[in-house]
Design an enzyme around this catalytic site. Structure first.
Site, mmCIF file in Angstrom:
data_model
loop_
_atom_site.group_PDB
_atom_site.id
_atom_site.type_symbol
_atom_site.label_atom_id
_atom_site.label_comp_id
_atom_site.label_asym_id
_atom_site.label_seq_id
_atom_site.Cartn_x
_atom_site.Cartn_y
_atom_site.Cartn_z
ATOM 1 N N GLY A 11 6.734 10.864 -0.408
ATOM 2 C CA GLY A 11 5.386 10.312 -0.431
ATOM 3 C C GLY A 11 4.375 11.282 -1.006
ATOM 4 O O GLY A 11 3.286 10.884 -1.417
ATOM 5 N N LYS B 175 -6.644 4.790 5.901
ATOM 6 C CA LYS B 175 -6.113 3.854 4.895
ATOM 7 C C LYS B 175 -5.308 2.751 5.573
ATOM 8 O O LYS B 175 -5.490 1.556 5.288
ATOM 9 C CB LYS B 175 -5.195 4.586 3.898
ATOM 10 C CG LYS B 175 -5.870 5.423 2.844
ATOM 11 C CD LYS B 175 -4.778 6.077 1.998
ATOM 12 C CE LYS B 175 -5.320 7.192 1.134
ATOM 13 N NZ LYS B 175 -4.220 7.923 0.450
ATOM 14 N N GLN C 19 6.770 9.787 7.917
ATOM 15 C CA GLN C 19 6.736 9.600 6.470
ATOM 16 C C GLN C 19 7.492 10.685 5.708
ATOM 17 O O GLN C 19 7.337 11.879 5.951
ATOM 18 C CB GLN C 19 5.282 9.514 5.998
ATOM 19 C CG GLN C 19 4.593 8.260 6.516
ATOM 20 C CD GLN C 19 3.133 8.136 6.124
ATOM 21 O OE1 GLN C 19 2.284 7.897 6.968
ATOM 22 N NE2 GLN C 19 2.833 8.276 4.838
ATOM 23 N N SER D 99 2.730 15.463 -21.299
ATOM 24 C CA SER D 99 3.972 14.685 -21.383
ATOM 25 C C SER D 99 4.098 13.890 -22.673
ATOM 26 O O SER D 99 5.163 13.329 -22.953
ATOM 27 C CB SER D 99 4.052 13.721 -20.191
ATOM 28 O OG SER D 99 4.076 14.429 -18.975
ATOM 29 N N THR E 121 5.864 9.196 -16.761
ATOM 30 C CA THR E 121 6.803 10.295 -16.542
ATOM 31 C C THR E 121 6.846 10.753 -15.083
ATOM 32 O O THR E 121 7.647 11.617 -14.731
ATOM 33 C CB THR E 121 6.451 11.503 -17.429
ATOM 34 O OG1 THR E 121 5.106 11.906 -17.146
ATOM 35 C CG2 THR E 121 6.568 11.143 -18.906
ATOM 36 N N HIS F 139 10.061 5.793 4.419
ATOM 37 C CA HIS F 139 9.154 5.944 5.555
ATOM 38 C C HIS F 139 9.615 5.081 6.727
ATOM 39 O O HIS F 139 10.133 3.976 6.543
ATOM 40 C CB HIS F 139 7.732 5.504 5.187
ATOM 41 C CG HIS F 139 7.037 6.390 4.204
ATOM 42 N ND1 HIS F 139 7.491 7.639 3.855
ATOM 43 C CD2 HIS F 139 5.877 6.194 3.510
ATOM 44 C CE1 HIS F 139 6.653 8.172 2.977
ATOM 45 N NE2 HIS F 139 5.674 7.320 2.758
ATOM 46 N N VAL G 256 6.905 7.655 -9.538
ATOM 47 C CA VAL G 256 6.743 6.204 -9.405
ATOM 48 C C VAL G 256 6.829 5.527 -10.767
ATOM 49 O O VAL G 256 7.405 4.442 -10.902
ATOM 50 C CB VAL G 256 5.423 5.859 -8.691
ATOM 51 C CG1 VAL G 256 5.194 4.349 -8.666
ATOM 52 C CG2 VAL G 256 5.428 6.409 -7.269
ATOM 53 N N ARG H 274 -8.497 0.115 -3.541
ATOM 54 C CA ARG H 274 -7.927 -0.676 -2.449
ATOM 55 C C ARG H 274 -8.970 -1.328 -1.552
ATOM 56 O O ARG H 274 -8.786 -2.454 -1.097
ATOM 57 C CB ARG H 274 -6.987 0.205 -1.607
ATOM 58 C CG ARG H 274 -5.703 0.546 -2.323
ATOM 59 C CD ARG H 274 -4.885 1.547 -1.522
ATOM 60 N NE ARG H 274 -3.673 1.946 -2.234
ATOM 61 C CZ ARG H 274 -3.010 3.045 -1.969
ATOM 62 N NH1 ARG H 274 -3.424 3.867 -1.009
ATOM 63 N NH2 ARG H 274 -1.923 3.341 -2.647
ATOM 64 N N CYS I 251 1.768 2.962 0.863
ATOM 65 C CA CYS I 251 3.187 2.704 1.096
ATOM 66 C C CYS I 251 3.499 2.292 2.540
ATOM 67 O O CYS I 251 4.223 1.321 2.772
ATOM 68 C CB CYS I 251 4.022 3.917 0.694
ATOM 69 S SG CYS I 251 3.348 5.502 1.236
#
Length: 332
Positions: free
Chosen positions: A161, A208, A157, A41, A12, A237, A15, A101, A130
């Protein structure tokens, strides 16, 4: 054509809904679709390809069924808890959060750049940040031809985001309302502050970009630095990139490299005011490159301007592309 059982965690959210949009556009071969979100949700209905699906509450038993691939975008804490549970049940997780990551044994993948890394997965594949995603496409093209020596990022950005709260701060700020998400107004302002500040003076977002660039390109010692700035743009971005190469280059050759690189659209005709902008990148899945020129202050160095839709290529599209890659390679 074989069809696959797909789950979306965070269905929901901004993304999560974009996952569904991209899956539909790509005519992804889905047999069964399962939508998961928080208890708040659960029970909501979401339409996909003319059929309504009821959102289920995500629990530890959610993956006690035949699911091939799960696309996660529900935040790092949810991913850390539920991704290993799903992986143990034989599900391949493609996670859009920052949770995994930089884990050594978890591949961090941009399909146009390091597709073979998906083969190293142990049930979990990470989707990069991103801004990193869009930046590594031109870097890969240049590295393959000339070798990369150093990278300097300056990002611009968009508020999307930050999710719906970031968009609301911009929209409400333009009406004169006080911010609820950012520490200062974003309307008519720029904030050199994305994520939290670390002891070294960098923000977590900047670190990051530095660490993920090295991992994706397979260059752990590559000198990279970044300054990440939130700007009053709703979506897409932009990144200014200063790239020092190992060898000298010909600009026409660089243009040809980008023209022939999958996922890149070259927009560089400054005589006719043609260059990448968020206004035209939004809603697109490609990475747009322009303003390519030699940096006369340093040998073998060029500048370029890179723009991409951060909710699409920077999140949902790249995640779905990873799922497509798993199918193409026969890994699912």
């Amino acid at each position: 054509m074989k069809r696959y059982n797909i789950a979306i965690v965070g269905a929901t959210g901004m993304v999560g809904r974009k996952f569904l949009e991209v899956l539909a556009e790509k005519k992804f071969p889905i047999e069964n679709l399962y939508l998961f979100a928080s208890s708040r949700s659960a029970g909501n209905e979401i339409e996909y390809q003319g059929k309504k699906y009821v959102v289920e509450e995500l629990t530890e038993k959610s993956f006690d069924r035949n699911i091939d691939i799960a696309l996660f975008s529900a935040g790092a804490s949810i991913s850390k808890k539920f991704s290993p549970i799903a992986a143990k049940k034989g599900v391949i997780v493609v996670d859009n959060s920052s949770a995994f990551r930089m884990e050594k044994d978890i591949p961090l993948v941009v399909p146009e750049v390091n597709p073979d890394d998906v083969e190293k997965h142990n049930g979990i594949i990470a989707n990069p940040n991103c801004s990193t995603i869009q930046s590594v496409l031109p870097l890969k093209a240049l590295d393959k031809k000339y070798g990369i020596k150093r990278v300097i990022y300056s990002t611009y950005q968009a508020v999307s985001g930050s999710g719906v709260k970031g968009v609301a701060d911009l929209q409400n700020g333009l009406k004169g309302e006080e911010p609820k998400n950012y520490p200062y107004p974003i309307a008519n302002n720029c904030l050199p502050h994305i994520d939290v500040f670390l002891d070294n003076g960098y923000t977590k977002e900047e670190i990051k970009m530095i660490e993920e660039t090295r991992k994706i390109l397979g260059k752990p010692e590559l000198p990279v630095t970044a300054t990440c700035v939130r700007v009053p743009v709703e979506n897409s971005h932009s990144v200014s990139m200063n790239i020092e190469l190992e060898e000298d280059f010909d600009l026409n050759e660089v243009f040809e490299l980008f023209n022939n690189f999958e996922g890149i659209i070259l927009q560089d005709d400054v005589q006719n005011n043609i260059y990448p902008m968020p206004l035209f990148a939004s809603g697109k899945n490609e990475v747009f490159i322009g303003r390519i020129r030699k940096d006369f202050s340093n040998p073998n160095t060029l500048n370029l301007w890179c723009v991409a839709d951060n909710i699409r290529k920077g999140a949902a599209t790249n995640t779905v592309q990873i799922a497509e890659l798993l199918i193409k390679k026969g890994l699912v």
